[in-house]
Design a protein around this motif. Structure first.
Motif, PDB file in Angstrom:
ATOM      1  N   THR A  32       0.829  -1.208   0.000  1.00  0.00           N
ATOM      2  CA  THR A  32       0.000   0.000   0.000  1.00  0.00           C
ATOM      3  C   THR A  32       0.862   1.255   0.000  1.00  0.00           C
ATOM      4  O   THR A  32       0.538   2.246  -0.668  1.00  0.00           O
ATOM      5  CB  THR A  32      -0.942  -0.002   1.208  1.00  0.00           C
ATOM      6  N   VAL A  33       1.982   1.223   0.732  1.00  0.00           N
ATOM      7  CA  VAL A  33       2.902   2.362   0.744  1.00  0.00           C
ATOM      8  C   VAL A  33       3.419   2.632  -0.668  1.00  0.00           C
ATOM      9  O   VAL A  33       3.427   3.775  -1.149  1.00  0.00           O
ATOM     10  CB  VAL A  33       4.073   2.108   1.708  1.00  0.00           C
ATOM     11  N   VAL A  34       3.836   1.574  -1.356  1.00  0.00           N
ATOM     12  CA  VAL A  34       4.366   1.722  -2.711  1.00  0.00           C
ATOM     13  C   VAL A  34       3.292   2.270  -3.654  1.00  0.00           C
ATOM     14  O   VAL A  34       3.542   3.169  -4.466  1.00  0.00           O
ATOM     15  CB  VAL A  34       4.902   0.370  -3.220  1.00  0.00           C
ATOM     16  N   ALA A  42       3.176  10.487   7.123  1.00  0.00           N
ATOM     17  CA  ALA A  42       2.220   9.394   7.265  1.00  0.00           C
ATOM     18  C   ALA A  42       2.683   8.381   8.307  1.00  0.00           C
ATOM     19  O   ALA A  42       1.876   7.874   9.099  1.00  0.00           O
ATOM     20  CB  ALA A  42       2.010   8.701   5.915  1.00  0.00           C
ATOM     21  N   LEU A  43       3.962   8.076   8.325  1.00  0.00           N
ATOM     22  CA  LEU A  43       4.472   7.112   9.299  1.00  0.00           C
ATOM     23  C   LEU A  43       4.355   7.661  10.716  1.00  0.00           C
ATOM     24  O   LEU A  43       4.087   6.913  11.665  1.00  0.00           O
ATOM     25  CB  LEU A  43       5.910   6.732   8.972  1.00  0.00           C
ATOM     26  N   ALA A  44       4.537   8.974  10.870  1.00  0.00           N
ATOM     27  CA  ALA A  44       4.346   9.588  12.189  1.00  0.00           C
ATOM     28  C   ALA A  44       2.895   9.471  12.629  1.00  0.00           C
ATOM     29  O   ALA A  44       2.600   9.258  13.810  1.00  0.00           O
ATOM     30  CB  ALA A  44       4.784  11.054  12.154  1.00  0.00           C
ATOM     31  N   THR A  45       1.968   9.591  11.679  1.00  0.00           N
ATOM     32  CA  THR A  45       0.552   9.422  11.994  1.00  0.00           C
ATOM     33  C   THR A  45       0.274   8.000  12.460  1.00  0.00           C
ATOM     34  O   THR A  45      -0.455   7.789  13.441  1.00  0.00           O
ATOM     35  CB  THR A  45      -0.302   9.753  10.755  1.00  0.00           C
ATOM     36  N   LEU A  46       0.871   7.016  11.788  1.00  0.00           N
ATOM     37  CA  LEU A  46       0.679   5.630  12.202  1.00  0.00           C
ATOM     38  C   LEU A  46       1.205   5.392  13.617  1.00  0.00           C
ATOM     39  O   LEU A  46       0.620   4.614  14.378  1.00  0.00           O
ATOM     40  CB  LEU A  46       1.370   4.688  11.216  1.00  0.00           C
ATOM     41  N   ALA A  80      -6.038   2.014   5.585  1.00  0.00           N
ATOM     42  CA  ALA A  80      -7.008   3.114   5.585  1.00  0.00           C
ATOM     43  C   ALA A  80      -6.296   4.464   5.738  1.00  0.00           C
ATOM     44  O   ALA A  80      -6.650   5.453   5.076  1.00  0.00           O
ATOM     45  CB  ALA A  80      -8.030   2.920   6.703  1.00  0.00           C
ATOM     46  N   THR A  81      -5.301   4.519   6.615  1.00  0.00           N
ATOM     47  CA  THR A  81      -4.576   5.765   6.840  1.00  0.00           C
ATOM     48  C   THR A  81      -3.734   6.134   5.628  1.00  0.00           C
ATOM     49  O   THR A  81      -3.725   7.294   5.177  1.00  0.00           O
ATOM     50  CB  THR A  81      -3.691   5.631   8.086  1.00  0.00           C
ATOM     51  N   LEU A  82      -3.012   5.173   5.080  1.00  0.00           N
ATOM     52  CA  LEU A  82      -2.180   5.438   3.903  1.00  0.00           C
ATOM     53  C   LEU A  82      -3.048   5.791   2.693  1.00  0.00           C
ATOM     54  O   LEU A  82      -2.657   6.616   1.858  1.00  0.00           O
ATOM     55  CB  LEU A  82      -1.315   4.218   3.600  1.00  0.00           C
ATOM     56  N   TRP A  83      -4.202   5.172   2.583  1.00  0.00           N
ATOM     57  CA  TRP A  83      -5.160   5.469   1.508  1.00  0.00           C
ATOM     58  C   TRP A  83      -5.622   6.922   1.615  1.00  0.00           C
ATOM     59  O   TRP A  83      -5.767   7.611   0.605  1.00  0.00           O
ATOM     60  CB  TRP A  83      -6.331   4.506   1.652  1.00  0.00           C
ATOM     61  N   LEU A 513     -12.028  17.243   4.679  1.00  0.00           N
ATOM     62  CA  LEU A 513     -10.799  16.823   5.338  1.00  0.00           C
ATOM     63  C   LEU A 513     -10.886  15.370   5.770  1.00  0.00           C
ATOM     64  O   LEU A 513     -11.969  14.869   6.095  1.00  0.00           O
ATOM     65  CB  LEU A 513     -10.549  17.671   6.586  1.00  0.00           C
ATOM     66  N   GLY A 514      -9.763  14.687   5.800  1.00  0.00           N
ATOM     67  CA  GLY A 514      -9.687  13.388   6.425  1.00  0.00           C
ATOM     68  C   GLY A 514      -9.417  13.551   7.908  1.00  0.00           C
ATOM     69  O   GLY A 514      -8.907  14.592   8.350  1.00  0.00           O
ATOM     70  N   ARG A 515      -9.733  12.537   8.681  1.00  0.00           N
ATOM     71  CA  ARG A 515      -9.552  12.626  10.128  1.00  0.00           C
ATOM     72  C   ARG A 515      -8.084  12.768  10.532  1.00  0.00           C
ATOM     73  O   ARG A 515      -7.763  13.304  11.591  1.00  0.00           O
ATOM     74  CB  ARG A 515     -10.170  11.418  10.819  1.00  0.00           C
ATOM     75  N   SER A 516      -7.176  12.299   9.693  1.00  0.00           N
ATOM     76  CA  SER A 516      -5.750  12.385  10.016  1.00  0.00           C
ATOM     77  C   SER A 516      -5.169  13.760   9.731  1.00  0.00           C
ATOM     78  O   SER A 516      -4.022  14.049  10.098  1.00  0.00           O
ATOM     79  CB  SER A 516      -4.975  11.337   9.207  1.00  0.00           C
ATOM     80  N   GLU A 517      -5.948  14.638   9.081  1.00  0.00           N
ATOM     81  CA  GLU A 517      -5.437  15.949   8.679  1.00  0.00           C
ATOM     82  C   GLU A 517      -5.782  17.022   9.710  1.00  0.00           C
ATOM     83  O   GLU A 517      -6.783  16.923  10.426  1.00  0.00           O
ATOM     84  CB  GLU A 517      -6.017  16.322   7.312  1.00  0.00           C
ATOM     85  N   GLU A 518      -4.945  18.047   9.756  1.00  0.00           N
ATOM     86  CA  GLU A 518      -5.171  19.138  10.699  1.00  0.00           C
ATOM     87  C   GLU A 518      -6.435  19.900  10.320  1.00  0.00           C
ATOM     88  O   GLU A 518      -6.631  20.277   9.167  1.00  0.00           O
ATOM     89  CB  GLU A 518      -3.979  20.090  10.725  1.00  0.00           C
TER      90      GLU A 518
END
Length: 762
Positions: A32-34, A42-46, A80-83, A513-518
């Motif tokens: 999925t990363v590739v 993104a990795l910090a979010t994970l 889901a987060t990487l998507w 916005l996505g939930r992972s975004e500020e």
């Protein structure tokens, strides 16, 4: 015994030899990363995902522990987060290059792979394309359209992702506008849970918390696929199995997530390739046979209680806390083992062995998923599981209880704060006092009723707060064909999906916005909250840079539409609420003081703050004031009898999927790669039907309503299934499900025993 959960499938049958988790899970995330090339950070979010002060996953609703693992995310949660944090973008230039009609020919995976939506768009019928517009234009026109129609003919749908704050305001918007048409994704999956548990034990949600899994002696699983749908659940399951808790599983499909697990966070298991065996018994009940299977367990308890001097049934608990016991006992005693074996597809000996695990365990948790809820008699499925638990007092004490495993991340929370078509579940008098209006008191439309209203032309507007409604519903093709007769359609989304390609006469696609975004508003970065499956509330704070400067938060979009659609009201302060979400949490606490008091102060408590559960305290908010035993009038959860050439179709998700989002074409845990146009059948059924693996067939819906429902070009795949049960992927096979084929109490679509026939193709 090891042979009960080994991989003993026939040669040539699709299967996966490895465990759930392990290096396969790591590879799935890496791919999925590739593919998505996620944004920096993104990795910090994970690393902060599902942890106090961090970001709450948009995938499943499994609980967030007080003491999280180093990585508190699973393969699908990471996907889901990487998507969401992909660097791919779906811009106005993309829509200028592709007509909507052309895009209807794209796959679900291809549509979402285009990337994040970047601008508000309006559908232009003359060019059959989406064209960019500004937010003021969109809100103003939506307001004009909503004012022009009867509010009772508008539908405000919500997917399970929106925060508690957004959900509260969305429900308020609907009621201020004048309707209770607030279906959500729960209508498609766990509404049967809400209806059954509310009626029988007085609480619409499960009674367990995460701590109970540390103290249970046995777990009984029904129709739930942990390995694909709730992978973080594998950690407490592994710990439970390692300390001697016995796990008994009932599922037509042998799912790897309940057979064995290699923990990706265990260096020893990863380096040695060792795994933990989970289920001590895995019983492949036929689709729709769970009522009979659980009746067999209950019948064994009654028989053994008589043989052991009345020591097994908790009679003190039953006498003090329950009603209906005698009628249920009489029904169990009158039900023959012959009927139980026929309807369940299981032997008496296997059911008695499972029953012995139950009676020899002091504390038992009953776990289930949509394999129980999505049946014509889903209510009776769950009611029977409650019967089993109530017999030995396994509700309302540590290490015991009933545990529905909810899907989407905040689908339970949305219902808690007012997203409901049932006015009796909402404190309308309190809302009337707080906001100075007369809320509508009539019952709104469920998902099935919305589809019926689209088909008969009585629906005029649809506003979708996330999700992929048209792709998720039964009778998918028929509903799509009528969708363009709607006056207004509004879709709020992060990515393009098939529902956005069917538009009303006026139609908008609004990017959020996505939930992972500020989420920065007038008072600074904002926190949102969600509720997990265990009724715990968690704060969620996004830190990533938004995918586009033109995005708005879901809450801001709801407020923008409401401001332009409703008359002024001094008690309704959309701008203030948009600028400061803590004010919305104050409203939630004022509306639901017993559960949400001091919400702003408590939202980042480790493990979340618990809003409570009356049934867990053995306070039964039912009509009788007690927990209710029921005596089912049927043993099969389907209402269509078996017949020559008729099969029971189970729709399911792949390992590379969450709901209607298709991350890729690898169903690793079932050994199926690169395809979704398949029908899984037992080798014996394939031979009996005169077919062969690899052959192309059509499935034809066998509902007796005169409507032709069929899907062709499906490849036969040999798979370990009970005779008469076949399986295929959701949502592709949804057109085979008749709208009338739903749970009789909750109207949840019955997607787990769909009557079909096979038509061989040349």
């Amino acid at each position: 015994m090891a042979e009960e959960h080994g991989d003993d499938t026939d040669a040539g049958t699709a299967s996966y030899s490895g465990p759930a988790g392990g290096w396969g899970s790591v590879r799935g995330m890496a791919e999925t990363v590739v593919r998505e090339r996620p944004s920096p950070g993104a990795l910090a979010t994970l690393r902060t995902q599902n942890k106090p002060g961090g970001f709450m996953c948009t995938s499943c609703a499994w609980g967030k522990p007080k003491h999280p693992h180093a990585f508190e995310f699973c393969e699908n949660g990471a996907k889901a987060t990487l998507w969401e944090l992909t660097t791919h973008r779906c811009t106005p230039d993309f829509f200028a290059s592709h007509s909507v009609t052309e895009l209807r020919g794209w796959t679900d995976h291809a549509l979402e792979s285009v990337g994040r939506l970047t601008h508000p768009m309006r559908y232009d019928a003359a060019t059959d394309r989406y064209v960019a517009c500004d937010w003021d234009e969109a809100f103003a026109e939506i307001g004009v359209q909503l004012k022009s129609i009867d509010p009772k003919k508008a539908v405000f749908y919500a997917s399970g992702r929106a925060s508690l704050e957004t959900s509260y305001l969305y429900a308020l918007f609907a009621r201020l506008y004048g309707h209770n048409n607030l279906p959500d994704s729960s209508n498609m999956c766990h509404e049967t849970t809400s209806v059954t548990l509310k009626k029988l034990i007085g609480s619409p949600v499960g009674t367990c918390t995460l701590d109970d899994f540390e103290h249970c002696d046995a777990l009984f699983f029904f129709g739930q696929n942990t390995g694909t749908n709730s992978q973080r659940f594998l950690h407490p399951l592994q710990k439970a199995a390692q300390r001697g808790c016995r796990i008994v599983t009932f599922n037509p499909i042998r799912e790897k997530g309940l057979l064995s697990f290699t923990n990706p966070q265990s260096p020893a298991q990863m380096l040695t390739g060792s795994d933990t065996e989970l289920s001590c018994q895995y019983l492949q009940v036929r689709a729709g046979g769970d009522i009979a299977a659980i009746m067999g367990l209950c019948k064994y308890v009654f028989e053994q209680d008589a043989l052991r001097g009345g020591t097994l049934i908790d009679r003190a608990f039953v006498a003090e806390h329950c009603t209906g016991f005698e009628a249920f006992r009489d029904q169990a005693e009158a039900t023959s083992w012959e009927d139980i074996e026929r309807e369940s597809g299981l032997s008496r000996a296997d059911l008695e062995r499972a029953g012995e695990v139950y009676v020899s365990s002091e504390r038992v948790i009953g776990v289930y998923g949509m394999g129980l809820t999505q049946h014509v008699h889903g209510f009776e499925n769950i009611a029977m599981l409650l019967n089993l638990l109530l017999m030995r007092g396994n509700i309302g004490r540590p290490g015991a209880g009933i545990c529905p495993v909810r899907g989407h991340s905040n689908v339970q929370g949305q219902r808690t704060v007012g997203i409901s078509e049932k006015p009796e579940l909402v404190p309308l008098d309190r809302l009337a006092e707080m906001f100075g209006f007369d809320p509508p008191r009539d019952t709104g439309m469920t998902t099935v009723e919305v589809c019926e209203a689209v088909l008969d032309g009585s629906a005029q507007a649809f506003v979708g707060l996330g999700g992929n409604f048209l792709r998720a519903v039964p009778d998918q093709t028929r509903v799509e064909q009528q969708w363009e007769k709607l006056q207004l359609t509004v879709q709020i989304a992060t990515k393009l999906n098939r529902s956005h390609l069917f538009n009303g006469r006026v139609s908008f696609l609004l990017p959020c916005l996505g939930r992972s975004e500020e989420d920065s508003q007038a008072t600074g970065p904002q926190t949102v909250t969600i509720e997990d499956s265990f009724s715990h509330i968690h704060g969620s704070l996004g830190h990533r840079t938004p995918a586009s400067p033109h995005l708005k938060s879901e809450l801001a979009i709801v407020a923008g539409m409401a401001k332009h659609s409703l008359p002024p009201n001094p008690n309704v302060r959309w701008d203030d609420w948009t600028g400061n979400y803590s004010l919305v949490r104050d409203l939630i606490a004022q509306t639901y003081p017993d559960e949400f008091h001091d919400m702003n102060a408590r939202m980042f408590e480790p493990g979340g703050f618990y809003r409570g559960n009356s049934a867990r305290e053995r306070v039964w908010k039912t009509d009788s004031g007690k927990a209710q035993f029921t005596a089912p009038e049927m043993l099969a959860a389907t209402n269509i009898p078996d017949g020559h050439g008729r099969y029971r179709l189970v729709t399911l998700r792949s390992n590379d999927q969450f709901n209607t989002t298709i991350y890729g074409y690898s169903d690793r845990l079932r050994g199926i790669e690169g395809k979704r146009d398949v029908v899984l059948m037992s080798p014996a059924d394939i031979a009996a039907a005169g077919l062969k693996p690899g052959q192309r067939i059509a499935l034809v819906g066998d509902a007796d309503d005169g409507i032709d429902r069929r899907i062709g070009g499906l490849e036969v795949v040999a798979f370990d299934l009970p005779s008469g049960t076949i399986a295929g992927y959701y949502p592709e096979l949804n057109p085979l499900i008749a709208l009338s084929h739903h749970d009789q109490e909750s109207k949840t679509p019955a997607s787990k025993a769909v009557p079909v026939r096979i038509l061989a193709q040349a």
